[in-house]
Design a protein around this motif. Structure first.
Motif, PDB file in Angstrom:
ATOM      1  N   VAL A  56      17.519 -17.348  48.109  1.00  0.00           N
ATOM      2  CA  VAL A  56      18.663 -16.341  48.434  1.00  0.00           C
ATOM      3  C   VAL A  56      19.479 -16.006  47.134  1.00  0.00           C
ATOM      4  O   VAL A  56      19.543 -17.025  46.179  1.00  0.00           O
ATOM      5  N   THR A  57      19.736 -14.949  47.268  1.00  0.00           N
ATOM      6  CA  THR A  57      20.839 -14.545  45.974  1.00  0.00           C
ATOM      7  C   THR A  57      22.103 -14.268  46.654  1.00  0.00           C
ATOM      8  O   THR A  57      22.192 -14.175  47.780  1.00  0.00           O
ATOM      9  N   GLY A  58      23.443 -14.517  45.951  1.00  0.00           N
ATOM     10  CA  GLY A  58      24.650 -14.376  46.323  1.00  0.00           C
ATOM     11  C   GLY A  58      25.392 -13.052  45.902  1.00  0.00           C
ATOM     12  O   GLY A  58      25.125 -13.039  44.811  1.00  0.00           O
ATOM     13  N   GLY A  59      26.580 -12.955  46.645  1.00  0.00           N
ATOM     14  CA  GLY A  59      27.317 -11.876  46.147  1.00  0.00           C
ATOM     15  C   GLY A  59      28.822 -12.254  45.974  1.00  0.00           C
ATOM     16  O   GLY A  59      29.626 -11.598  45.785  1.00  0.00           O
ATOM     17  N   HIS A  84      21.012  -7.197  45.678  1.00  0.00           N
ATOM     18  CA  HIS A  84      20.707  -8.303  46.338  1.00  0.00           C
ATOM     19  C   HIS A  84      22.174  -9.123  46.110  1.00  0.00           C
ATOM     20  O   HIS A  84      22.419 -10.228  46.635  1.00  0.00           O
ATOM     21  N   ARG A  85      23.098  -8.425  45.529  1.00  0.00           N
ATOM     22  CA  ARG A  85      24.592  -8.946  45.381  1.00  0.00           C
ATOM     23  C   ARG A  85      25.446  -8.181  46.517  1.00  0.00           C
ATOM     24  O   ARG A  85      26.621  -8.434  46.292  1.00  0.00           O
ATOM     25  N   ASP A  86      24.766  -7.427  47.406  1.00  0.00           N
ATOM     26  CA  ASP A  86      25.796  -6.644  48.156  1.00  0.00           C
ATOM     27  C   ASP A  86      25.708  -6.699  49.584  1.00  0.00           C
ATOM     28  O   ASP A  86      25.764  -6.099  50.447  1.00  0.00           O
ATOM     29  N   MET A 262      29.254 -15.968  40.840  1.00  0.00           N
ATOM     30  CA  MET A 262      29.859 -17.204  40.838  1.00  0.00           C
ATOM     31  C   MET A 262      28.823 -18.424  41.150  1.00  0.00           C
ATOM     32  O   MET A 262      29.052 -19.729  41.248  1.00  0.00           O
ATOM     33  N   ARG A 263      27.801 -18.047  41.677  1.00  0.00           N
ATOM     34  CA  ARG A 263      26.697 -19.064  41.985  1.00  0.00           C
ATOM     35  C   ARG A 263      25.294 -18.904  41.354  1.00  0.00           C
ATOM     36  O   ARG A 263      24.318 -19.391  41.807  1.00  0.00           O
ATOM     37  N   GLY A 264      25.229 -18.141  40.160  1.00  0.00           N
ATOM     38  CA  GLY A 264      24.005 -18.126  39.494  1.00  0.00           C
ATOM     39  C   GLY A 264      23.127 -16.934  40.102  1.00  0.00           C
ATOM     40  O   GLY A 264      23.534 -16.306  40.810  1.00  0.00           O
TER      41      GLY A 264
END
Length: 678
Positions: A56-59, A84-86, A262-264
């Motif tokens: 998972v990627t995070g925004g 993937h940030r949105d 903020m999470r890599g």
């Protein structure tokens, strides 16, 4: 299981800048920001528990940009493709939170039917286009959908997003230029979080420059905005003004939004490339707690606390619903959905009613003129196809008769122009793209094979798009203007292909390909364009061009070929019938994908011998697939090993003497077939 009812504040998915003086508008922004942040955090927790697969990627840190921007967008007419940030943008644009969670869980109710992971989904019917991992390739699709909306009379704006890392890709530069040339109302947003995975901006572009400054090179406005301040009134007003200007002027803008990561890069990113103290500094800039503190200071403590509690309870309820959705089942739909369903025939006028003597090129021109005249959804694009009429004069006169809006001379930007055509096709238009030479289509391989070809499988959207590919050798044009690329493209699922060999078949192929709801490649051998005139008329059975055509009947062997190779093949057949008294069933394959081989298999059952001829190179050539398909069912009834004839395994040489040695010829066919007969 029914979806939990969302908190009332989340029923509002729109925002007008004039509302920003009201607490309700600011609380609405906060609610969506808080949902996006807590949703991203919980998705990461669920991944670490093994309940979400892949990664998972995070925004986290992106909310102060994406939330106000998408609340300001007109979701009824605008177009977008998120990255993937949105996650927050997805939540606002359409659908229930449970549906988005289903995507992460890859369960039976996933919007992509569990065929794509993470945020690689969209809502095409509402013009939210699914992304792929090839950075930058989605921008041009938004250009196409937005252009299509404007052609439909709707004042739409397109929203595209890419990171500081993605800003280095060619697709993005092509799309910026194309949007400016076409004067399309596109809001390009650079999500600059200072890292492309682990690569800092200092290693991505020259120090001392700002990414938004590139806008000037494309003749568009550009500016930067710092979304880390937490001043949501100022941020929202700035974005609202930009959107309104783009909507009014129909000119693109490039916004460099300074955001946080903020999470890599993704769940597996250890962030060990950060220097000591850098992560703490990033976290200290977080705009969400700043915004919350401002709301509290303004006397909205009770409202903010209620939003936090309501969203937490609703999110957990939604997670439980999605966790209990069954796992997906691999059924017949997996293969069936590779292609869109067959389209109804277009009610073409029976023109030309009388037989005309046309060259191969003239037959294509006649078909293109017919399409443009009879279907307003059609348009043609390609390099030099306008005033010049194309490198081979196939589009000669079409610009004069139909205008630039329908016959568009593109910049040298094959990838972005193909993506633009894909976007047009998704939204109800039916483009025909001419590549000046088939060889140049390699610049658009990602768009053709990973975007256009897979769209229906992963989103259910049809992509009715025709690619015209002038191909083949024999004209002394060398390696970069003579390729046969059917094996390259047709190794990828989701593409259809026709390779006509006569003017009548070329005319029919344009009509049959045009009305198909899938991307279709038409291979046009350049050596056929002006090889004499032949009869062309209206053929009510034009769709038969997808089927093999029996050119000669015989008993000794089944001979399969296509394109220009039908000519030396027919000459060789005539020679063996007169000199050896051996006749062949000679088939012109015509439709290369999907392959319809029943008639050829019936012939092989009778002759028990097989010859396959094609101009492409032998190794990994299309003939290998034909031999495999035709012999795997009839191997034990064959009376000889299949004969496969193709070009040599080398780049196409330039000098005519060398090219002659490279390609199959009548003399080579006779020599190889005679040796095979023994």
């Amino acid at each position: 299981m029914a979806f939990p009812t969302p908190p009332a504040i989340l029923s509002e998915r729109d925002l007008n800048a004039s509302e920003l003086n009201s607490p309700a508008a600011l609380l609405r922004i906060y609610a969506w920001m808080h949902l996006a942040r807590t949703g991203d955090n919980r998705i990461l927790d669920l991944f670490r528990q093994g309940l979400i697969k892949g990664t998972v990627t995070g925004g986290q840190g992106n909310e102060a940009m994406i939330i106000p921007l998408i609340l300001l967008a007109d979701k009824a007419i605008d177009a977008v493709s998120f990255t993937h940030r949105d996650f927050g943008g997805h939540l606002i644009w359409s659908d229930h939170l449970c549906e988005h969670l289903n995507q992460y869980f890859a369960n039976a109710d996933s919007p992509t039917k569990a065929r794509e992971g993470n945020v690689h989904h969209g809502d095409v019917k509402n013009r939210s286009l699914p992304m792929i991992s090839h950075l930058g390739s989605m921008l041009s699709h938004v250009l196409g959908v937005t252009d299509s909306q404007r052609r439909h009379g709707k004042p739409a704006v397109g929203f595209t997003f890419f990171g500081d890392g993605g800003s280095s890709t060619g697709d993005i530069h092509e799309s910026l230029n194309l949007a400016s040339v076409l004067s399309l109302p596109i809001v390009f947003v650079i999500e600059n979080n200072k890292y492309a995975y682990s690569t800092p901006v200092s290693e991505q572009f020259t120090a001392g420059t700002e990414l938004y400054q590139r806008a000037a090179g494309y003749g568009m406005e550009g500016f930067s905005i710092d979304t880390t301040s937490g001043d949501m009134v100022a941020i929202t007003n700035t974005l609202a003004a930009a959107i309104e200007k783009v909507r009014t002027t129909s000119r693109p803008v490039l916004i460099e939004a300074h955001i946080l990561r903020m999470r890599g890069h993704a769940a597996y990113d250890t962030c060990d490339y950060l220097v000591p103290g850098e992560l703490d500094a990033i976290l200290a800039q977080d705009p969400l707690p700043k915004f919350r503190a401002k709301l509290v200071a303004d006397g909205h403590t009770a409202a903010v606390d209620k939003i936090d509690a309501d969203i937490h309870a609703w999110l957990e309820a939604c997670i439980q619903v999605s966790l209990h959705v069954p796992r997906p089942v691999a059924d017949a739909s997996l293969l069936a959905d590779v292609f869109a369903p067959e389209a109804p025939a277009i009610p073409w006028k029976p023109v030309p009613a009388a037989t005309e003597q046309l060259t191969f090129a003239q037959a294509i021109t006649t078909a293109l003129r017919k399409v443009l005249s009879e279907d307003p959804r059609s348009l043609i694009l390609g390099q030099d196809i306008g005033t010049y009429g194309g490198a081979f004069k196939v589009t000669d006169g079409l610009l004069k008769d139909f205008g630039r809006a329908r016959v568009f001379n593109t910049p040298l930007a094959e990838s972005a122009c193909t993506g633009w055509a894909i976007g047009l096709a998704i939204n109800g238009h039916r483009p025909i793209e001419e590549f000046q030479f088939a060889d140049f289509s390699t610049e658009a391989v990602t768009q053709i094979t990973l975007n256009a070809a897979t769209y229906h499988f992963r989103s259910g959207a049809a992509v009715p798009l025709v690619f015209r590919l002038p191909c083949g050798g024999g004209l002394t044009m060398g390696s970069f203007h003579s390729q046969e690329l059917e094996s390259l493209f047709l190794s990828m699922p989701g593409l259809k292909a026709i390779y006509p060999s006569t003017p009548q078949d070329a005319f029919n192929a344009i009509l049959a390909a045009y009305e198909d709801n899938n991307p279709v490649l038409i291979f046009e051998h350049k050596g056929l364009y002006r090889r004499g005139k032949h009869p062309v008329t209206w053929d009510k059975n034009y769709r038969d061009v997808w089927q093999p055509k029996l050119l000669r009947s015989g008993t000794y062997a089944t001979f399969v070929t296509y394109g220009e190779m039908t000519i030396p093949a027919a000459e060789a057949c005539a020679y063996f019938e007169s000199e050896y008294e051996k006749s062949f069933d000679l088939f012109d394959l015509r439709g290369l994908a999907p392959l319809n081989l029943e008639a050829i298999k019936a012939s092989l059952e009778r002759t028990h011998r097989l010859i396959v001829l094609h101009e492409g190179r032998r190794t990994h050539g299309f003939g290998a697939e034909l031999v495999a398909r035709l012999t795997e069912e009839h191997f034990f009834s064959l009376e000889a090993a299949p004969l496969r004839i193709a070009s040599a395994d080398m780049p196409v040489p330039f000098a005519p003497e060398l090219e002659l040695a490279y390609r199959p010829t009548r003399e080579k066919l006779i020599e190889q077939i005679a040796a095979w007969i023994g």
